[in-house]
Scaffold this active site. Sequence first.
Site, PDB file in Angstrom:
ATOM      1  N   GLU A   1      -0.729  -8.996   4.852  1.00 17.03           N
ATOM      2  CA  GLU A   1      -0.402  -8.670   6.378  1.00 17.03           C
ATOM      3  C   GLU A   1      -1.481  -8.069   7.410  1.00 17.03           C
ATOM      4  OE1 GLU A   1      -0.667  -6.035   4.458  1.00 17.03           O
ATOM      5  OE2 GLU A   1      -1.271  -4.300   6.068  1.00 17.03           O
TER       6      GLU A   1
ATOM      7  N   CYS B   1       0.696  -1.094   0.161  1.00 18.03           N
ATOM      8  CA  CYS B   1      -0.009  -0.269   0.041  1.00 18.03           C
ATOM      9  C   CYS B   1       1.158   1.414  -0.219  1.00 18.03           C
ATOM     10  CB  CYS B   1      -1.068  -0.491   1.644  1.00 18.03           C
ATOM     11  SG  CYS B   1      -1.972   1.052   1.111  1.00 18.03           S
TER      12      CYS B   1
ATOM     13  N   HIS C   1      -3.874  -5.581   1.090  1.00 16.29           N
ATOM     14  CA  HIS C   1      -2.781  -5.791   2.092  1.00 16.29           C
ATOM     15  C   HIS C   1      -2.612  -7.594   2.230  1.00 16.29           C
ATOM     16  CE1 HIS C   1      -2.814  -1.694   3.841  1.00 16.29           C
ATOM     17  NE2 HIS C   1      -3.330  -1.872   2.637  1.00 16.29           N
TER      18      HIS C   1
END
Lengths: 270, 982
Positions: free
Chosen positions: A232, A104, A230
Amino acid sequence: MAQIKALVITGFGTNCEMEMSHACRRAGALSDVVHISDVLNGSTRLTDYHFLNLAGGFLDGDDLGSAQVESVRLKYARIQTSGRTLFEEIRDFIDRGMIILGVCNGFQALVKTGLLPGNPMGKRRVSLSFNDSAKFEDRWVRLAVDPQSPCIFTRGLDRLFLPVRHGEGKFVCDNNGTLEEIKDGHLAALKYADESYTPTMEYPANPNGAVDAIAGICDATGRIFGLMPHPEAFNHPANHPAWTRLKELPEKGEGMAIFENAVDFLKGII
Amino acid sequence: MPYRIEVGQKPGLFDARGERSKKQILRAFPDLDKNIDVRCIDVYTVDGEDLDDTWIGDAFCDPVIQDIAVNTPLTRKFTWYIEVGYKPGVTDNVGRSASYALHLITSRHYPVYSARAFLLSGDLTRSQAEKIAGDCLANSLIQYVRILDPQEILEVKPHISVVSLNHVPAVHEVSLDLDDQGLVKLSREKTLALNLEEMKAMASFIADPEVRRIRTQVGLGEKLTDVELECLAQTWSEHCKHKIFNAEIDYRENGKSERISSLFKTYIQGATRDIRARAGEKDICVSVFTDNAGVIRFTDDHHLVFKVETHNSPSALDPYGGALTGIVGVNRDPFGTGIGAKLIFNTDVFCFADPAYAQELPPKILHPVRIFEGVREGVEHGGNKSGIPTVNGCIVFDDRYLGKPLVYCGTAGIMPVEVAGVPSHKKDIRPGDLIVMSGGRIGKDGIHGATFSSEELHQESPTSAVQIGDPITQKKLTDFLLRARDLGLYRAITDNGAGGLSSSVGEMSQLSGGCLIELDKPLLKYPGLDPWEILLSEAQERMTLAVAPENIDAFLDLSVQMDVESTVIGAFTASGYFQCTYDRKTVAYLPLDFLHGGVPRMRLSAKWEPNIEPDPRTPVPEDQNAKLEEILSRLNICSKEYVVRQYDHEVQGGSVVKPLVGQCADGPSDAAVVRPVLELSKGVVVSNGIVPRYSDIDTYHMTACALDEALRNYVCVGGDPDHWACLDNFCWCDPVRSERNPDGEHKLAQLVRANKALYDYAVAFSCPLISGKDSMKNDYIGPGIKISIPPTILVSVIGAIPEVEKAVTMDLKCAGDLVYLLGATRKELGASEYFASYGIIGSSVPKVEAESARARYRNLHQAICGSLISSAHDLSDGGLVVALAETAFAGGLGLEIDLNEVAREPGMNDTEILYSESQSRILVSVSPERAHDFESIFAGDARRIGRVIPEQRLIIRSQNNGKLIDRDLASLKRSWQAPLDF
């Protein structure tokens, strides 16, 4: 076996450092979250790490455009002890064969600093512009993986399901030549896809209008990878937006594969 | 010569911001030609010289997507150029970042002023352009506008918004030797917001010969200084001292009267005290009512911290800045609790008037759609840029919120039980500790915020009370302070909110027994502030700390390294006095006990006269299907996805139950679940309850229902009903009777009844109140018009779920599952959404039966822990049929329901069963193989009312076995999604 060491840089508006570091640890690396001021004052050195993570967030508020001020910082700010710029340190880190993941805002920093697509390194050739909706949006997207991509982070994967959370994620190139180069080199490792996991330009499956549905690209070596979604944030099966509908809960979150690939790759070279 | 720089999207690239602006303009001006074109560009003015073109390019332009023009227009292809920038002194975050970028490049300081320009093309007159600018693009309170044609732009001059006060700071003495009229006049003229009794208390303090004798010893005269007067007024404000909640109240009801000594102590603190005493070892409260936020246990190693506040008055004047400041402001409450908590989520609730409001607006009131969009964007920027997920919330609509919109912002944090061997929830300050201010600088922003919000909104409301928060400065500050906390570099922390240093240091100094602030030490945004302004400024992003002298060097070094400004501004003492100096002379010297305890207690009277308008016959619609779609389209029921999507609800990586759930991730979640500690499977649950409509009948039941709604939302996702706590947030209309407020006694009675309910039901549910807030003057007074909001309470519940893998969502999961309704349905349609759709209020307000509800919630938790449940959804606005429709279209599965199976009061007709808003009811779906175990837990309280079907239809059979409702889910969902699909 040598221990893989991951570095997650934070500070000045980065805000996904905690889950990024968590994902690195779960994948088997040691991981440090370090404020960028500790790198700039020389107390943390990139040479002590193998895996550099640029996490999501709003560096400097994205006030002049996403990661615009960060690109200035990497290019101009000098490390107190060595007098070198962060850009020079990162270039050396890459030359040593190490790997970088930008998610991002971290992806935005990689392209705006010209580390991606990285030919020549340092020249900005692609960018991430305002979403066509002109809105920040949080939604989950399907991603098709290019199996021919040199990207070491997506090895063995054919699809992913991850959240995007951004207002400036529309991938664009400076000209058609750059886009052709990305296509020819299979650098676009991830593309926004429809329900059958075919790349799409349809909103909201393609959440921002990205050219050629590009969600993430790597450099020609495959060791530098940036993506808008994302990984994570899918570190646990219950991150899935409809996990309560699944008959059986998977063992782990799909995003972990990116970090596990990173650690596996490094285990093979150090 | 300053540089004027324009940056815009390259021609040929889609200008998304321009397109969005065009959409907003056309929404506000539907009669405008649809073919107008709007382009959006950024304008920077750099005050300085000798800038290289490369530097300008590197700082301001993305060459892949943007063009840049320096000291010349980017283009002249437009009809009107509308430039919108900030007025002097208003926070300009983009300008600050730009200045910082130039500093990185040049190591020199260049002030930069940012603006945005909208290039309008089409058949538009200048006056139309002016109207568009004023109504849509700019807020004249904080922004300037200039409108140019293609010729005029050639002559455009750089616009520099610099504050030049040309004022020599001084301290003035103020005489309080005045008659009653004079005292009242002084209070009004200086925006002190104090009443006559309070002014008299100050006057008699300063008239005391002993006080005067002591003052001469420190070089002060026989009058209060303006520093002292302002400090007292701020400390004694309703906002800070909650005078109404602490007043002596004579309450009359049905000819009986009762003396209540402090609503707060009797009902709110009283409830928590009684609950804790009964809980014994199971008590989860750690720190309640003593700090900036409430603290409860979470795990053996972690505490949870929670606070919700309102930011109504500033949001009325500047919705964007007001809401942004609201969210980053409430962030500082958990952050400033004990020695500081890491922030884990935000929750926001807004109350607005209808965004399509079509009547003429009273002066100084912004159109509801601007309030809606401004608040939405302010909270978006405040939450997203701070990296705190916005996990839950709601929006309530009622046209009385035209008088003041309500903007509730809440934040939770997590803290280790101990940090470096010290309990994290306590503050410890010793005489000799240094007072340090960290973060932003002080300007005139926010002066009189505390006293201003203690008044109703009127035409002369001070504009300096409006400010714009800066999430990045605050993020840098919190990054720094959490590290300093873990290194043990400070002893106590608190935030600078309402009242600024006056309030933060004033409160902290009670722990050591005094303080000495040097008012010439704090860093200022610009020179020329008077000492009292420095003390009271509510400039944002500042924390006040107590640092032991031996740690100050390490603290300040780390601060410099992490690019945060910190300044020693004085020391804590044990003198018993709140002392300030300026230029080494004492300018304030107030005994702490007078400052904090000298405010006279208010004596108020309240009289309850219920306004009974019996229920009319319930209207029965000719077409039940069409009526259901109409109800689903009501603003209080329809989808809020447009807003929710624009908030990051999963940063920090721990989201478990998101605000949008179901097959297509668009169903309305009842509550949120997050994992704040990624290594653990234990989760935090948060939910909200708010039903101001019921205040029209009785605030007692309104309050009970708000609490019950929050609790049943909480248990629906799997929250543990033996590990919960709540916050109360009162937003009232002025409850003090006066000439301008003749029905004050009634409004105070409403407040008393709300408090009685809060006590009764919090105790009955064993849900301790741990913190709260009140905002008492939510009225608008204009020429010949007064608008008062309905008395509103937000109850926010926080607690735990032992294993997040057990959490449940509201969407149907599987065809063939059995559908159960928990709880009884009574003829309670008073002030319901259904009645409101006919303009009826009625009297049969829903009443909560706490004992059976609590048992039901515990049973539900047991069933959820045993993995017996497929889905659970609470019944609230719109009753049973709305819950059925939502759970069905969220799950992408149909329902076949039989009203004969619903446990109901005798004599109810079909329509009443569909739309009754009886409380404590939950709709559950259960797989047939678990039905036996499920039913055995509930022993009759769970009634099977139907089943899940694969067909995409909602089918409801009436009591005489006809088809009452039969509608496809797609059209129900469309009706529900359409209204706020901006």
